[in-house]
Design an enzyme around this catalytic site. Structure first.
Site, short mmCIF file in Angstrom:
data_model
loop_
_atom_site.label_atom_id
_atom_site.label_comp_id
_atom_site.label_asym_id
_atom_site.label_seq_id
_atom_site.Cartn_x
_atom_site.Cartn_y
_atom_site.Cartn_z
N SER A 57 4.49 1.31 8.10
CA SER A 57 4.16 0.02 7.09
C SER A 57 5.28 0.23 6.15
CB SER A 57 2.93 0.90 6.53
OG SER A 57 1.91 0.62 7.10
N HIS A 59 0.87 -1.27 -0.09
CA HIS A 59 0.14 -0.02 0.04
C HIS A 59 0.97 1.30 0.14
CE1 HIS A 59 0.28 -0.92 4.46
NE2 HIS A 59 0.39 0.26 4.62
#
Length: 332
Positions: A279, A157
């Protein structure tokens, strides 16, 4: 049980053998089929099964730390750093399932993270960096880690917003060993982004991983992390996670340590505190610990999601994931 480790030292294999190796992994799991932001088709390769150490990099006396970066070392003023922090918001996974909670990363109980000064601490911390990018009209930050002298691994992502209506990231910049407003090794832009159809078409959290090819060879200075995969359970393996959380001072690296709590086919879960912005961080297995023969500092998963059942999680580096990462490294 099968095991493989990939590092700087690779066995040269014939293209036909390579194609068969990657094809077999893809047939077993077609959602791991690789895609690239520029539409190029990767040359098929397989990774070495010869154990080796991760590359620690070099800091030759008299050579500037940023000598192999695209842009030179820099230090932002307090005002510039404030603008930077206000511009780049931690990227949250937009397709987190209910089982993964709504927040892609979380501090589980009391915050047990510790600050890392990557330049001073040296390898492997200096091989981890801040990743900034745009998706649509937004500006975001993630974490990424060098897996070769010019390629970084990160969460899917962070390179693509996910799903068939998603978009590739643009204006991607990697700052290895970023420390607040200081970029001691300079920075590099990305020339090509990679992920897999399981993420770019289906937004499946089990396939939330990707990579970026850099317009520089800064890894020759910082070093890069090895990778390890195994079909055995990872439960109990000692690990560390190092990245750039958005709830701390902007651009500072923080770490956490613990052990794998839950081992799944495509996910690795651990009770280690994280926050948005981490992330893409490496889940690092220490040298000589756990199943197999990890030599050096090995990434065994790519951090991406929040606590589910008391554990944050990352996309597990399986054989197919490992092969894709190596394919992306080798693509010209």
């Amino acid at each position: 049980m099968s095991f493989a480790f990939t590092s700087r030292r690779l066995t040269t294999l014939a293209l036909a053998t390579a194609a068969l190796g990657l094809a077999s992994a893809a047939q077993a799991d077609n959602k791991n089929l690789p895609v690239a932001s520029d539409g190029t088709m990767p040359s098929l390769v397989v990774t070495s099964t010869v154990p080796g150490g991760a590359f620690a990099g070099h800091n030759k006396r008299g050579v500037a730390l940023d000598a192999e970066a695209e842009f030179p070392a820099s230090r932002l003023t307090a005002a510039e750093q404030a603008v930077f922090a206000a511009t780049f918001k931690p990227k949250m996974a937009p397709y987190a399932s209910a089982a993964e909670a709504l927040d892609p990363e979380s501090v589980i109980n009391s915050d047990r993270r510790f600050r890392v000064y990557p330049q001073e601490s040296g390898y492997p911390y200096r091989a981890v960096g801040l990743l900034t990018f745009n998706q649509g009209s937004g500006s975001f930050s993630c974490t990424a880690w060098l897996i070769s002298n010019n390629t970084v691994a990160t969460a899917g992502h962070c390179v693509h917003s996910g799903g068939s209506t998603g978009v590739w990231s643009t204006n991607v910049v990697f700052y290895p060993a970023r420390n607040g407003g200081l970029s001691p090794y300079g920075s590099c832009t990305a020339t090509r982004l990679h992920s897999v159809t399981g993420w770019t078409s289906s937004a499946n959290p089990e396939y939330d991983y990707g990579a970026a090819r850099l317009n520089c060879t800064v890894g020759n200075t910082t070093g890069w992390l090895g990778r390890a995969w195994t079909t055995a359970s990872q439960v109990g393996v000692p690990i560390g996670i190092f990245g750039y959380p958005g709830d701390k001072l902007s651009g500072t690296q923080w770490g956490g340590a613990g052990a794998v709590a839950v081992s799944e086919a495509r996910k690795t879960r651990y009770p280690i505190d994280t926050a948005g912005g981490q992330s893409g961080a490496p889940v690092v297995q220490a040298d000589g610990t756990g199943p197999g023969t990890c030599q050096g500092d090995c990434g065994i998963a790519i951090h991406a999601y929040a606590a589910s059942g008391g554990n944050n999680s990352g996309t597990r580096i399986t054989q197919a994931v490992n092969n894709n990462l190596q394919t992306w490294i080798n693509q010209p």
